[in-house]
Design an enzyme around this catalytic site. Structure first.
Site, PDB file in Angstrom:
ATOM      1  N   LYS A  15      46.061  47.401  54.443  1.00 52.18           N
ATOM      2  CA  LYS A  15      45.979  46.471  53.320  1.00 52.18           C
ATOM      3  C   LYS A  15      47.287  45.705  53.231  1.00 52.18           C
ATOM      4  O   LYS A  15      48.359  46.269  53.485  1.00 52.18           O
ATOM      5  CB  LYS A  15      45.779  47.276  52.024  1.00 52.18           C
ATOM      6  CG  LYS A  15      45.229  46.479  50.890  1.00 52.18           C
ATOM      7  CD  LYS A  15      43.726  46.508  50.845  1.00 52.18           C
ATOM      8  CE  LYS A  15      43.216  45.658  49.702  1.00 52.18           C
ATOM      9  NZ  LYS A  15      41.760  45.698  49.581  1.00 52.18           N
TER      10      LYS A  15
ATOM     11  N   VAL B 190      26.893  40.112  36.539  1.00 57.94           N
ATOM     12  CA  VAL B 190      25.866  39.508  37.398  1.00 57.94           C
ATOM     13  C   VAL B 190      26.463  38.321  38.155  1.00 57.94           C
ATOM     14  O   VAL B 190      25.897  37.236  38.219  1.00 57.94           O
ATOM     15  CB  VAL B 190      24.593  39.111  36.608  1.00 57.94           C
ATOM     16  CG1 VAL B 190      23.843  40.349  36.161  1.00 57.94           C
ATOM     17  CG2 VAL B 190      24.931  38.233  35.404  1.00 57.94           C
ATOM     18  N   GLY B 191      27.659  38.558  38.732  1.00 57.93           N
ATOM     19  CA  GLY B 191      28.287  37.555  39.588  1.00 57.93           C
ATOM     20  C   GLY B 191      27.646  37.607  40.964  1.00 57.93           C
ATOM     21  O   GLY B 191      26.422  37.748  41.086  1.00 57.93           O
TER      22      GLY B 191
HETATM   23  P1  NAD Z   1      32.249  38.068  40.939  1.00 64.55           P
HETATM   24  O1  NAD Z   1      33.517  37.558  40.339  1.00 64.55           O
HETATM   25  O2  NAD Z   1      31.356  37.139  41.661  1.00 64.55           O
HETATM   26  O3  NAD Z   1      31.378  38.784  39.808  1.00 64.55           O
HETATM   27  C1  NAD Z   1      31.915  39.609  38.832  1.00 64.55           C
HETATM   28  C2  NAD Z   1      31.172  39.269  37.528  1.00 64.55           C
HETATM   29  O4  NAD Z   1      31.572  40.206  36.541  1.00 64.55           O
HETATM   30  C3  NAD Z   1      31.492  37.878  36.984  1.00 64.55           C
HETATM   31  O5  NAD Z   1      30.297  37.172  36.714  1.00 64.55           O
HETATM   32  C4  NAD Z   1      32.292  38.177  35.709  1.00 64.55           C
HETATM   33  O6  NAD Z   1      32.088  37.207  34.689  1.00 64.55           O
HETATM   34  C5  NAD Z   1      31.710  39.520  35.315  1.00 64.55           C
HETATM   35  N1  NAD Z   1      32.535  40.299  34.401  1.00 64.55           N
HETATM   36  C6  NAD Z   1      33.882  40.378  34.312  1.00 64.55           C
HETATM   37  N2  NAD Z   1      34.233  41.216  33.330  1.00 64.55           N
HETATM   38  C7  NAD Z   1      33.090  41.695  32.797  1.00 64.55           C
HETATM   39  C8  NAD Z   1      32.796  42.609  31.746  1.00 64.55           C
HETATM   40  N3  NAD Z   1      33.746  43.198  31.030  1.00 64.55           N
HETATM   41  N4  NAD Z   1      31.505  42.886  31.466  1.00 64.55           N
HETATM   42  C9  NAD Z   1      30.514  42.296  32.175  1.00 64.55           C
HETATM   43  N5  NAD Z   1      30.729  41.403  33.163  1.00 64.55           N
HETATM   44  C10 NAD Z   1      32.010  41.115  33.469  1.00 64.55           C
HETATM   45  O7  NAD Z   1      32.718  39.279  41.883  1.00 64.55           O
HETATM   46  P2  NAD Z   1      31.838  40.022  42.995  1.00 64.55           P
HETATM   47  O8  NAD Z   1      32.226  39.502  44.332  1.00 64.55           O
HETATM   48  O9  NAD Z   1      30.422  40.034  42.583  1.00 64.55           O
HETATM   49  O10 NAD Z   1      32.450  41.494  42.906  1.00 64.55           O
HETATM   50  C11 NAD Z   1      32.076  42.374  41.861  1.00 64.55           C
HETATM   51  C12 NAD Z   1      32.731  43.734  42.089  1.00 64.55           C
HETATM   52  O11 NAD Z   1      32.332  44.260  43.352  1.00 64.55           O
HETATM   53  C13 NAD Z   1      34.257  43.717  42.131  1.00 64.55           C
HETATM   54  O12 NAD Z   1      34.745  44.932  41.611  1.00 64.55           O
HETATM   55  C14 NAD Z   1      34.556  43.650  43.617  1.00 64.55           C
HETATM   56  O13 NAD Z   1      35.846  44.162  43.922  1.00 64.55           O
HETATM   57  C15 NAD Z   1      33.473  44.546  44.154  1.00 64.55           C
HETATM   58  N6  NAD Z   1      33.126  44.316  45.562  1.00 64.55           N
HETATM   59  C16 NAD Z   1      32.657  43.119  45.973  1.00 64.55           C
HETATM   60  C17 NAD Z   1      32.285  42.929  47.308  1.00 64.55           C
HETATM   61  C18 NAD Z   1      31.727  41.628  47.786  1.00 64.55           C
HETATM   62  O14 NAD Z   1      31.150  41.597  48.879  1.00 64.55           O
HETATM   63  N7  NAD Z   1      31.835  40.545  47.025  1.00 64.55           N
HETATM   64  C19 NAD Z   1      32.409  43.986  48.221  1.00 64.55           C
HETATM   65  C20 NAD Z   1      32.891  45.217  47.772  1.00 64.55           C
HETATM   66  C21 NAD Z   1      33.247  45.377  46.438  1.00 64.55           C
END
Ligand code: NAD
Length: 350
Positions: free
Chosen positions: A78, A179-180
């Site tokens: 990392k 729901v991102g």
């Molecule tokens: P993203 O930013 O697209 O979505 C996250 C969503 O969570 C956003 O819509 C945000 O508004 C919402 N959010 C933030 N705080 C909140 C709260 N208190 N209550 C409810 N909703 C809230 O991010 P993502 O890429 O979808 O990633 C989501 C999680 O998954 C993160 O923890 C990320 O580290 C993890 N992750 C993502 C991936 C990937 O492929 N994108 C892979 C492994 C882990």
């Protein structure tokens, strides 16, 4: 370094400073036992250099475990950059990052993480061959979220099979926090499988979009823990499983894509004692790193990615079964399997 509590026989911890751009970066390589290390770059406004080193040590160890469970030929590493990701970025900084990565001669591959986007890594990639998660190049893997979201859906099925005796999700209620990207894709699969969705997010646009597409009910951000549901799926923030939220949850399964869901490792045992099956975060969300690994291999293959995802879900099932039969928390079982795979060497990774 060697006395720090988070130092875990890391192979190398490299500190870089670039006078012109102000880059302060640590690249920690925990292990290359299963192959060159891989893990994203994080940019964070640390309060001290010591905090930065600790984060690099922990995150790189976490990547060793995650990559081992994902069955990809990579160890854990990392990069962390000290700075404010909103105000301190510059082209020169990411060129310097690229040179730092290149100087490790392929022992560490980088990609995006918190505070870093594709554009930053694409600047770094002008100086290094060892960058992935790009939108250009013969093997570009693009957005990993669809694969991660599919893994979350399949992981919910694995946990449901153990909790309810069937992985049929029709009629099951799933409370989805966030729901991102990942949560949005997971919701689509869940809705297609006939699950009833209750969702929350602070992003109104994402909420409206997913609610319309998946016929989901919307609740407030703090209400999600109290929903009468079968499954809680955290897909937003870390540390959401803590003593307060655990008391409120009425579900039998916790399975979602967010990183670092347990506020402390000890929460794993408390969750187990409360009769809830928890899918360890770094196992269920390994789809994204599998997608990146396919790009690193030099020839992106969707078939390879989804085959690896299916195998990862078998591994998740194994973790849940061992947990149930031995009465151990799932996060501990996952760590034990990951450590055994690293100790066994590369043959286990394929
Ligand atoms: P993203 O930013 O697209 O979505 C996250 C969503 O969570 C956003 O819509 C945000 O508004 C919402 N959010 C933030 N705080 C909140 C709260 N208190 N209550 C409810 N909703 C809230 O991010 P993502 O890429 O979808 O990633 C989501 C999680 O998954 C993160 O923890 C990320 O580290 C993890 N992750 C993502 C991936 C990937 O492929 N994108 C892979 C492994 C882990």
């Amino acid at each position: 370094m060697f006395d720090l509590p988070d130092f875990d026989a890391h192979e190398g911890v490299h500190a870089f400073h670039d006078q012109d751009s102000g880059l302060r970066c640590i690249i920690a390589i925990h292990s290359t036992a299963l192959g060159p290390s891989a893990g994203g770059t994080r940019m964070w406004n640390y309060s001290s250099g010591a905090e930065m080193v600790t984060d690099a040590l922990r995150l790189s160890q976490g990547m060793s475990y995650k990559n081992a469970m994902a069955g990809i030929p990579h160890g854990g590493g990392k990069a962390v950059i000290w700075g404010n990701s909103k105000t301190d970025k510059s082209e020169a900084m990411f060129l310097a990052l690229g040179r730092a990565v290149e100087s490790l001669q392929g022992r560490y591959y980088t990609a995006e993480d918190v505070g870093i986007d594709t554009a930053d890594i694409e600047i770094a990639a002008r100086e290094t061959k060892y960058a992935a998660g790009l939108t250009f190049g013969a093997a570009a893997s693009g957005d990993p979220s669809p694969v991660t979201g599919k893994g979350v859906f399949l992981g919910i099925k694995q946990a449901s099979l153990r909790a309810f005796g069937t992985d049929d999700l029709s009629g099951r209620t799933v409370a989805v926090q966030g729901v991102g990207s990942v949560g949005g894709y997971a919701c689509q699969h869940l809705a297609d499988a006939g699950a009833k969705l209750v969702i929350c997010d602070m992003d109104q646009e994402a909420l409206t979009r997913v609610a319309a597409r998946c016929d989901a009910k919307i609740v407030g951000i703090d209400e999600i823990y109290d929903v009468e549901a079968d499954v809680f799926s955290p897909n937003a923030l870390g540390a959401v499983i803590n003593p307060d939220t655990l008391k409120r949850l009425k579900v039998k399964v916790i399975a979602g894509g967010a990183n670092n869901q347990l506020a402390t490792p000890e929460m794993g045992e408390l969750v187990r004692q409360s009769g809830i099956i928890y899918a360890p975060d770094y196992v269920i969300n390994g789809g994204g790193i599998i997608n990146v690994a396919s790009e690193i291999s030099g020839a992106y293959s969707k078939t390879w990615v989804y085959d690896k995802l299916a195998t990862l879900m078998d591994t998740l099932g194994e973790v849940l079964d061992v947990s149930l039969s031995q009465g151990k928390p799932t996060n501990v079982v996952a760590d034990e399997i990951a450590m055994a795979r690293i100790a066994a060497g590369p043959q286990e990774a394929h």
